[in-house]
Design a protein around this motif. Structure first.
Motif, mmCIF file in Angstrom:
data_model
loop_
_atom_site.group_PDB
_atom_site.id
_atom_site.type_symbol
_atom_site.label_atom_id
_atom_site.label_comp_id
_atom_site.label_asym_id
_atom_site.label_seq_id
_atom_site.Cartn_x
_atom_site.Cartn_y
_atom_site.Cartn_z
ATOM 1 N N GLU A 66 -0.601 106.893 11.299
ATOM 2 C CA GLU A 66 -1.988 106.646 11.699
ATOM 3 C C GLU A 66 -2.084 105.908 13.032
ATOM 4 O O GLU A 66 -3.090 106.002 13.732
ATOM 5 N N ARG A 70 -4.971 106.153 16.428
ATOM 6 C CA ARG A 70 -5.896 105.017 16.423
ATOM 7 C C ARG A 70 -6.548 104.863 17.795
ATOM 8 O O ARG A 70 -5.915 105.003 18.831
ATOM 9 N N ASP A 74 -11.477 101.867 16.524
ATOM 10 C CA ASP A 74 -10.865 101.464 15.253
ATOM 11 C C ASP A 74 -10.433 100.000 15.301
ATOM 12 O O ASP A 74 -10.625 99.253 14.342
ATOM 13 N N VAL A 75 -9.852 99.596 16.417
ATOM 14 C CA VAL A 75 -9.409 98.215 16.576
ATOM 15 C C VAL A 75 -10.599 97.264 16.515
ATOM 16 O O VAL A 75 -10.567 96.241 15.822
ATOM 17 N N ARG A 77 -13.497 97.748 15.120
ATOM 18 C CA ARG A 77 -14.042 97.755 13.766
ATOM 19 C C ARG A 77 -13.198 96.868 12.847
ATOM 20 O O ARG A 77 -13.737 96.094 12.041
ATOM 21 N N ASP A 78 -11.887 96.951 12.989
ATOM 22 C CA ASP A 78 -11.005 96.102 12.184
ATOM 23 C C ASP A 78 -11.192 94.628 12.514
ATOM 24 O O ASP A 78 -11.139 93.776 11.629
ATOM 25 N N MET A 79 -11.407 94.330 13.785
ATOM 26 C CA MET A 79 -11.645 92.942 14.175
ATOM 27 C C MET A 79 -12.950 92.436 13.567
ATOM 28 O O MET A 79 -13.025 91.304 13.089
ATOM 29 N N GLU A 80 -13.965 93.267 13.578
ATOM 30 C CA GLU A 80 -15.266 92.880 13.038
ATOM 31 C C GLU A 80 -15.166 92.534 11.554
ATOM 32 O O GLU A 80 -15.817 91.604 11.072
ATOM 33 N N GLU A 81 -14.329 93.258 10.815
ATOM 34 C CA GLU A 81 -14.165 92.998 9.384
ATOM 35 C C GLU A 81 -13.564 91.623 9.112
ATOM 36 O O GLU A 81 -13.766 91.058 8.034
ATOM 37 N N ALA A 82 -12.839 91.080 10.091
ATOM 38 C CA ALA A 82 -12.196 89.781 9.898
ATOM 39 C C ALA A 82 -13.138 88.610 10.173
ATOM 40 O O ALA A 82 -12.838 87.479 9.792
#
Length: 100
Positions: A66, A70, A74-75, A77-82
């Protein structure tokens, strides 16, 4: 092409020196085989810089397929989840700005 680095031993630890800049760097190993591998890799990196990206892709694909597909979205979005609370709000404002 001649090697850019040369390797030497100081107090049992292997070092390399850049022939162009004169900067010295410890390889942080006492193992001759490991030092030779790192030394060869540094010279190969300097000799064939165009291959670095392709080699990185090979290593990434071995780790996770994956990773090759990427995107920066995507990066982000992943940062926002944290993030939580006020940090999340600031992040959402910043990510909508023109540079992003």
């Amino acid at each position: 092409m001649k090697d850019r680095y040369w390797m030497f031993l100081r107090k049992g630890v292997f070092y390399v020196e850049d022939k162009h800049s004169g900067k010295q760097k410890s390889l942080k190993t006492r193992d001759p085989a490991a030092a030779r591998r790192m030394f060869a890799g540094m010279n190969q990196k300097a000799e064939q810089p165009q291959m670095n990206v392709e080699m990185a892709k090979v290593y990434l694909s071995a780790k996770s397929v994956e990773m090759l597909s990427r995107t920066w979205a995507d990066v982000m979005r992943d940062m926002e989840e944290a993030y939580r609370a006020s940090t999340l709000h600031r992040w959402q404002v910043v990510i909508k700005s023109a540079p992003f």
